[in-house]
Scaffold this active site. Structure first.
Site, PDB file in Angstrom:
ATOM      1  N   GLU A  93      49.716  42.096  46.962  1.00 21.34           N
ATOM      2  CA  GLU A  93      49.497  42.112  45.500  1.00 21.34           C
ATOM      3  C   GLU A  93      49.149  40.718  44.977  1.00 21.34           C
ATOM      4  OE1 GLU A  93      52.482  45.120  43.524  1.00 21.34           O
ATOM      5  OE2 GLU A  93      53.385  44.243  45.310  1.00 21.34           O
ATOM      6  N   TYR A 153      27.739  10.066  33.003  1.00 19.08           N
ATOM      7  CA  TYR A 153      29.152  10.431  33.004  1.00 19.08           C
ATOM      8  C   TYR A 153      29.685  10.611  31.582  1.00 19.08           C
ATOM      9  CZ  TYR A 153      34.213  10.116  33.691  1.00 19.08           C
ATOM     10  OH  TYR A 153      35.551  10.374  33.692  1.00 19.08           O
ATOM     11  N   HIS A 203      34.071  56.592  46.451  1.00 14.81           N
ATOM     12  CA  HIS A 203      34.800  56.945  45.212  1.00 14.81           C
ATOM     13  C   HIS A 203      36.298  57.159  45.484  1.00 14.81           C
ATOM     14  CE1 HIS A 203      30.734  57.975  43.628  1.00 14.81           C
ATOM     15  NE2 HIS A 203      30.573  58.471  44.848  1.00 14.81           N
ATOM     16  N   SER A 236      63.495  45.583  46.716  1.00 13.60           N
ATOM     17  CA  SER A 236      63.753  45.679  45.285  1.00 13.60           C
ATOM     18  C   SER A 236      65.219  45.365  45.043  1.00 13.60           C
ATOM     19  CB  SER A 236      63.436  47.099  44.814  1.00 13.60           C
ATOM     20  OG  SER A 236      64.141  47.381  43.624  1.00 13.60           O
ATOM     21  N   ASN A 284      58.135  46.465  49.295  1.00 11.60           N
ATOM     22  CA  ASN A 284      56.941  46.249  48.474  1.00 11.60           C
ATOM     23  C   ASN A 284      55.937  45.303  49.127  1.00 11.60           C
ATOM     24  OD1 ASN A 284      57.978  47.872  46.408  1.00 11.60           O
ATOM     25  ND2 ASN A 284      59.135  46.154  45.558  1.00 11.60           N
ATOM     26  N   GLN A 297      36.555  14.442  33.771  1.00 12.30           N
ATOM     27  CA  GLN A 297      37.892  14.267  34.334  1.00 12.30           C
ATOM     28  C   GLN A 297      38.620  15.616  34.420  1.00 12.30           C
ATOM     29  OE1 GLN A 297      40.360  10.704  33.529  1.00 12.30           O
ATOM     30  NE2 GLN A 297      41.593  12.081  32.280  1.00 12.30           N
ATOM     31  N   LYS A 325      63.095  50.566  48.699  1.00  9.58           N
ATOM     32  CA  LYS A 325      61.779  49.964  48.499  1.00  9.58           C
ATOM     33  C   LYS A 325      61.427  48.869  49.492  1.00  9.58           C
ATOM     34  CE  LYS A 325      59.682  50.019  44.765  1.00  9.58           C
ATOM     35  NZ  LYS A 325      58.447  50.589  44.260  1.00  9.58           N
TER      36      LYS A 325
END
Ligand code: ARG
Length: 463
Positions: free
Chosen positions: A295, A322, A161, A282, A290, A327, A288
């Protein structure tokens, strides 16, 4: 006689060429040019087989072979001129072949249709992607193993948790991902083995009246055998769906790990330092750094799963054999494959560079009463207490420590005995995080001894 403006492949039946909108919705050359090498390989195998079977002459087959090699080099050199009017890669290649070798080009399509042609090309392409993905997964596993080995006994908090649960080892945590990526590679291997049947020779849908040798073309293209039912062969896209589903699961694993890296690299956690090579700054906040790569990896699962759902929806409800709907299979798979390969490479780079912060990990592992279970187990083992009672006693001791703003090892023996009078000073031996991890030596557990055994097993398996 073919009309000047109508299609040169089937102009015989048409009085006029397509509307511009028709051409736009119909053409796939904008994306299926990625199948060029596979298309040429398939055509070479087909032409050689036609000659071997006496269906075309050896001299026509030789002209076709040389023409196809010229086209391949033009494509590789970037000088090939793709035409939207020629719809797709198959007709672009065939039309160019006609420019190069004349009449003989028209014999290549004997006993073949674009339906078995595209199924073959696409299978060859997807098969390469399975191989590339398996290699990418193994590279990532190796990077994780190196991290596991360096931190086999480094402690960190284990969470449930996302709340501190029990101390675990860094090596153990890394090995959890080695297991996940192993299952991903195994799924890809299974799917690759299943898909390796050649559609070529199924022709439009019903097979052909020419005496073709499907075993020969299958073998020439590295397939295990020809697909056994021509209707199925031209309308099957399971191989693409299996690639997408295995990729979606792998991307989900990558996403979970990426999320941990985002959390771990935050100022609040400081569990790891990610390298500058896989971070960004940044434009406004000078402090910063990052975790953009993490991400973006976390996000890739969205488009890969989207491709899976997209293609499942395209295929749903299609009657045999087909239909042009099919396609729409390619862009989904191309995008998913590109996304997966990029995510795997980025994750491998990040894992190789990242540095675990031993002190922060140990500090975090020691907080949050992480050895409460060890204390309860000690009460069971040393005082022969039923586990439920031990759980209750430990809960009372945690409450006491919490009220005093200290950790479990900071409670005095007298304080502990006020809750359960049998407790003696041996208890302090189980309250430290290193002893805690060392003690969990059951098979697959977090103890460094177990972690080292698993690392040895994986090293052998990956070698
Ligand atoms: N470009 C087509 C595709 O990708 C090739 C097959 C066309 N077949 C046909 N019967 N129109 O599906």
């Amino acid at each position: 006689m073919s009309n000047k403006t109508s299609n040169q492949m089937w102009g015989g039946r048409f009085a006029a060429g397509p509307d511009a909108i028709m051409e736009a919705i119909n053409a796939s050359i904008g994306f299926d040019k990625r199948l060029a090498a596979q298309d040429i390989a398939g055509s070479r195998a087909h032409a050689a087989m036609l000659a071997a079977q006496g269906i075309i002459t050896d001299s026509d087959a030789e002209a076709i072979r040389e023409g196809l090699l010229t086209i391949l080099s033009e494509i590789e050199a970037g000088t090939f001129e793709y035409s939207t009017a020629l719809e797709d890669i198959h007709m672009n290649v065939e039309a160019r072949l006609k420019d190069l070798i004349g009449e003989a080009a028209g014999r290549l399509h004997t006993a073949r249709s674009r339906n078995d042609q595209v199924a073959t090309d696409f299978k060859l392409w997807v098969r390469d992607q399975f191989d590339a993905a398996i290699a990418g997964l193994q590279a990532l596993q190796s990077a994780l193993l190196a991290q596991a080995e360096a931190g086999a006994d480094m402690v960190m908090p284990g969470f449930t948790h996302l709340q501190t649960a029990q101390p675990v080892t860094w090596g153990h945590h890394m090995l959890a991902y080695v297991e996940m990526f192993a299952r991903d590679a195994s799924r890809m291997r299974d799917a690759r083995a299943r898909m390796n049947e050649c559609p070529l020779g199924a022709a439009a849908l019903a097979g052909t009246s020419f005496p073709i040798d499907r075993q020969a073309t299958a073998a020439a293209l590295g397939f295990d055998r020809p697909a056994a039912n021509s209707l199925d062969a031209v309308s099957d896209r399971d191989f693409a769906l299996e690639f997408l589903s295995a990729s979606a699961i792998a991307a989900m694993h990558l996403s979970r790990f990426a999320e941990e890296l985002v959390i771990w690299s935050s100022a609040q956690f400081r569990f790891v330092t990610l390298s500058d090579r896989f971070s960004t700054g940044s434009s406004i906040m000078p402090q910063k750094k990052n975790p953009d790569a993490a991400e973006l990896i976390r996000a890739k699962v969205g488009r890969i799963t989207g491709s899976l759902v997209g293609l499942l929806t395209v295929m749903k409800g299609l009657p045999l054999a087909y239909s042009k709907d099919m396609q729409e299979d390619k862009e989904q798979v191309f995008d998913a494959a590109d996304s997966l390969m990029l995510a795997l490479a980025a994750m491998t780079g990040m894992v190789g560079d990242m540095v675990p912060n031993k002190e922060a990990l140990e500090r975090a592992a020691s907080s949050g009463f992480s050895t409460a279970t060890d204390l309860a187990d000690w009460l069971v083992r040393s005082l022969n207490m039923p586990f439920r009672e031990a759980h209750h006693v430990t809960g009372a001791l945690v409450k006491m420590a919490e009220d005093q703003g200290c950790d479990l090892p900071d409670l005095t023996l007298a304080q502990m005995q006020s809750v359960a009078k049998g407790i003696n000073s041996d208890v302090y031996g189980v309250l430290g995080v290193y002893n805690s991890t060392k003690s969990r030596s059951s098979y697959g557990g977090t103890a460094p001894s177990q972690v080292r055994a698993q690392i040895a097993r994986w090293k052998e398996a990956l070698a």
